[in-house]
Write a protein that holds these residues in place. Structure first.
Motif, PDB file in Angstrom:
ATOM      1  N   THR A 204       0.954  -0.909  -0.327  1.00 35.87           N
ATOM      2  CA  THR A 204      -0.387  -0.124   0.450  1.00 35.87           C
ATOM      3  C   THR A 204       0.736   1.333  -0.464  1.00 35.87           C
ATOM      4  N   LEU A 205       1.957   1.778   0.800  1.00 38.56           N
ATOM      5  CA  LEU A 205       3.181   2.383   0.812  1.00 38.56           C
ATOM      6  C   LEU A 205       3.562   3.163  -1.185  1.00 38.56           C
ATOM      7  N   ARG A 206       4.051   1.625  -1.622  1.00 36.30           N
ATOM      8  CA  ARG A 206       3.895   1.702  -2.428  1.00 36.30           C
ATOM      9  C   ARG A 206       3.193   2.007  -3.802  1.00 36.30           C
ATOM     10  N   MET A 207       1.465   1.513  -3.479  1.00 35.85           N
ATOM     11  CA  MET A 207       1.228   2.623  -3.961  1.00 35.85           C
ATOM     12  C   MET A 207       0.915   3.974  -3.912  1.00 35.85           C
ATOM     13  N   LYS A 208       1.023   4.011  -2.825  1.00 35.57           N
ATOM     14  CA  LYS A 208       0.399   6.225  -3.077  1.00 35.57           C
ATOM     15  C   LYS A 208       2.148   6.669  -2.541  1.00 35.57           C
ATOM     16  N   LEU A 209       2.873   5.836  -2.820  1.00 32.78           N
ATOM     17  CA  LEU A 209       4.201   7.104  -3.332  1.00 32.78           C
ATOM     18  C   LEU A 209       4.778   7.045  -5.232  1.00 32.78           C
ATOM     19  N   LYS A 210       3.926   6.249  -5.105  1.00 34.30           N
ATOM     20  CA  LYS A 210       3.819   6.314  -7.146  1.00 34.30           C
ATOM     21  C   LYS A 210       5.429   7.042  -7.572  1.00 34.30           C
ATOM     22  N   SER A 211       5.164   7.535  -8.195  1.00 35.38           N
ATOM     23  CA  SER A 211       6.975   7.721  -9.124  1.00 35.38           C
ATOM     24  C   SER A 211       8.269   8.436  -7.542  1.00 35.38           C
ATOM     25  N   ALA A 212       7.475   8.208  -6.687  1.00 30.16           N
ATOM     26  CA  ALA A 212       8.383   8.124  -5.678  1.00 30.16           C
ATOM     27  C   ALA A 212       8.549   6.988  -4.757  1.00 30.16           C
ATOM     28  N   ASP A 213       7.838   6.289  -5.232  1.00 29.81           N
ATOM     29  CA  ASP A 213       8.979   4.462  -5.051  1.00 29.81           C
ATOM     30  C   ASP A 213      10.021   4.148  -5.305  1.00 29.81           C
ATOM     31  N   TYR A 214      11.165   4.513  -3.857  1.00 30.00           N
ATOM     32  CA  TYR A 214      12.126   4.255  -3.796  1.00 30.00           C
ATOM     33  C   TYR A 214      12.549   2.526  -3.896  1.00 30.00           C
ATOM     34  N   ILE A 215      11.398   1.779  -2.637  1.00 31.32           N
ATOM     35  CA  ILE A 215      11.941   0.590  -2.207  1.00 31.32           C
ATOM     36  C   ILE A 215      11.830  -0.245  -3.111  1.00 31.32           C
ATOM     37  N   GLN A 216      12.970  -0.966  -2.743  1.00 32.93           N
ATOM     38  CA  GLN A 216      13.227  -2.252  -3.633  1.00 32.93           C
ATOM     39  C   GLN A 216      13.304  -3.546  -2.332  1.00 32.93           C
ATOM     40  N   THR A 217      12.776  -4.340  -3.358  1.00 33.93           N
ATOM     41  CA  THR A 217      12.025  -5.796  -2.637  1.00 33.93           C
ATOM     42  C   THR A 217      14.037  -6.231  -2.641  1.00 33.93           C
ATOM     43  N   VAL A 218      14.463  -7.202  -1.583  1.00 37.02           N
ATOM     44  CA  VAL A 218      15.314  -7.799  -1.431  1.00 37.02           C
ATOM     45  C   VAL A 218      15.257  -9.015  -1.641  1.00 37.02           C
ATOM     46  N   TRP A 219      14.889 -10.020  -2.019  1.00 40.08           N
ATOM     47  CA  TRP A 219      14.576 -11.377  -2.104  1.00 40.08           C
ATOM     48  C   TRP A 219      15.632 -11.787  -0.860  1.00 40.08           C
ATOM     49  N   GLY A 220      14.445 -13.148  -0.198  1.00 40.95           N
ATOM     50  CA  GLY A 220      14.657 -13.926   0.706  1.00 40.95           C
ATOM     51  C   GLY A 220      15.619 -13.354   1.823  1.00 40.95           C
ATOM     52  N   ILE A 221      15.400 -11.550   1.766  1.00 40.86           N
ATOM     53  CA  ILE A 221      15.781 -10.776   2.830  1.00 40.86           C
ATOM     54  C   ILE A 221      14.425 -10.486   3.338  1.00 40.86           C
ATOM     55  N   GLY A 222      14.665  -9.008   3.209  1.00 41.80           N
ATOM     56  CA  GLY A 222      13.213  -8.089   2.850  1.00 41.80           C
ATOM     57  C   GLY A 222      13.165  -6.884   2.180  1.00 41.80           C
ATOM     58  N   TYR A 223      13.245  -5.477   2.087  1.00 41.62           N
ATOM     59  CA  TYR A 223      13.132  -4.847   1.524  1.00 41.62           C
ATOM     60  C   TYR A 223      14.655  -3.706   1.921  1.00 41.62           C
ATOM     61  N   LYS A 224      14.559  -2.388   0.898  1.00 40.69           N
ATOM     62  CA  LYS A 224      16.178  -1.305   1.142  1.00 40.69           C
ATOM     63  C   LYS A 224      15.233  -0.317  -0.104  1.00 40.69           C
ATOM     64  N   ILE A 225      15.744   0.375   0.439  1.00 43.60           N
ATOM     65  CA  ILE A 225      15.442   2.112  -0.306  1.00 43.60           C
ATOM     66  C   ILE A 225      16.852   2.604  -0.676  1.00 43.60           C
ATOM     67  N   GLU A 226      17.484   2.989  -2.006  1.00 41.34           N
ATOM     68  CA  GLU A 226      18.858   3.315  -2.804  1.00 41.34           C
ATOM     69  C   GLU A 226      18.716   4.657  -3.083  1.00 41.34           C
ATOM     70  N   GLU A 227      17.646   5.574  -3.607  1.00 41.44           N
ATOM     71  CA  GLU A 227      17.716   6.642  -3.747  1.00 41.44           C
ATOM     72  C   GLU A 227      18.672   7.145  -2.409  1.00 41.44           C
ATOM     73  N   GLU A 228      19.025   8.517  -3.292  1.00 43.87           N
ATOM     74  CA  GLU A 228      19.975   9.157  -2.466  1.00 43.87           C
ATOM     75  C   GLU A 228      19.361   9.577  -1.398  1.00 43.87           C
ATOM     76  N   TYR A 229      20.354   9.984  -0.088  1.00 40.95           N
ATOM     77  CA  TYR A 229      19.265  10.513   1.058  1.00 40.95           C
ATOM     78  C   TYR A 229      19.646  11.724   1.394  1.00 40.95           C
ATOM     79  N   GLU A 230      18.981  12.945   1.728  1.00 38.75           N
ATOM     80  CA  GLU A 230      19.223  13.747   2.502  1.00 38.75           C
ATOM     81  C   GLU A 230      18.482  14.465   3.570  1.00 38.75           C
TER      82      GLU A 230
END
Length: 228
Positions: free
Chosen positions: A201-227
């Motif tokens: 649901t979070l990904r659906m709401k973020l739309k073009s700002a969906d920076y969440i990546q699935t890490v298969w066998g583990i979980g999730y992470k975000i890769e976009e530059e953080y400020e």
């Protein structure tokens, strides 16, 4: 980094002193109250980031004090009690408590629980920055809101906390177990699918700002530059 104030509410002076010692050694500031009346009085005079609350106290018990606190303040509460029955835990959590620690406890456990709840509530980040940004996303830690390119995104509390935790741990592969513990708490008994559902649901709401990546066998992470 801590600079957070914890209010310890317990009718046993030795217990209050013990908890304060643990927290002071970990860099927290502390206030003490022996009952609900003095706890409310301190909250009206001081800025507090988290409350450690006993259940069995003279006058109003911890459950009643928790209700009164949440009527006036939006503050995280951790029950710390010898009443460790499942019914007590469930009642405490239903009243809005963020966690439940059973006496006797290990010092490291208490501090870790405090750390986790403050992290989920965003209090630790608030002491340093009121906003954090990641790509198109801007999170306001004071108002607990999120916006994408200036447009407010309507997130639930858990979606907000999940996104904050992912952003503040950018580029780290976070397991579903980690996310469940840090966002829902160690006492939560739901399944790991809870994380997957909220991520979806979070990904659906973020739309073009969906920076969440699935890490298969583990979980999730975000890769976009953080400020910050």
């Amino acid at each position: 980094m801590k600079n957070c104030t914890v209010l310890i509410v317990d009718d046993e002076e030795n217990m209050r002193t013990l908890m304060e010692m643990y927290l002071l050694n970990s860099g927290y500031h502390c206030l003490q109250a022996p009952d609900g009346v003095q706890a409310i009085s301190l909250l009206e005079k001081h800025e507090v980031d988290l409350i450690l609350l006993d259940i069995m106290m003279p006058g109003d018990n911890g459950f009643m004090v928790c209700e009164k606190i949440h009527q006036k303040w939006d503050l995280p509460v951790i029950f710390v009690s010898a009443k460790g029955a499942e019914w007590d835990k469930v009642k405490g959590l239903k009243l809005g408590a963020d966690d439940f620690v059973v006496k006797p406890f290990h010092p490291g456990e208490l501090v870790a629980r405090v750390e986790a709840v403050l992290r989920r509530s965003g209090k630790k980040q608030q002491t340093e920055n009121e906003t954090i940004s990641l790509g198109k996303i801007k999170m306001n830690l004071k108002s607990r809101t999120a916006a994408i390119e200036g447009n407010t995104v309507n997130l639930t509390l858990k979606e907000y906390e999940l996104l904050i935790y992912l952003i503040t741990n950018k580029k780290q592969a976070l397991s579903r177990e980690q996310l469940l513990t840090h966002v829902w708490g160690v006492s939560y008994e739901g399944s790991l699918r809870t994380v997957d559902t909220h991520i979806k649901t979070l990904r659906m709401k973020l739309k073009s700002a969906d920076y969440i990546q699935t890490v298969w066998g583990i979980g999730y992470k975000i890769e976009e530059e953080y400020e910050a």
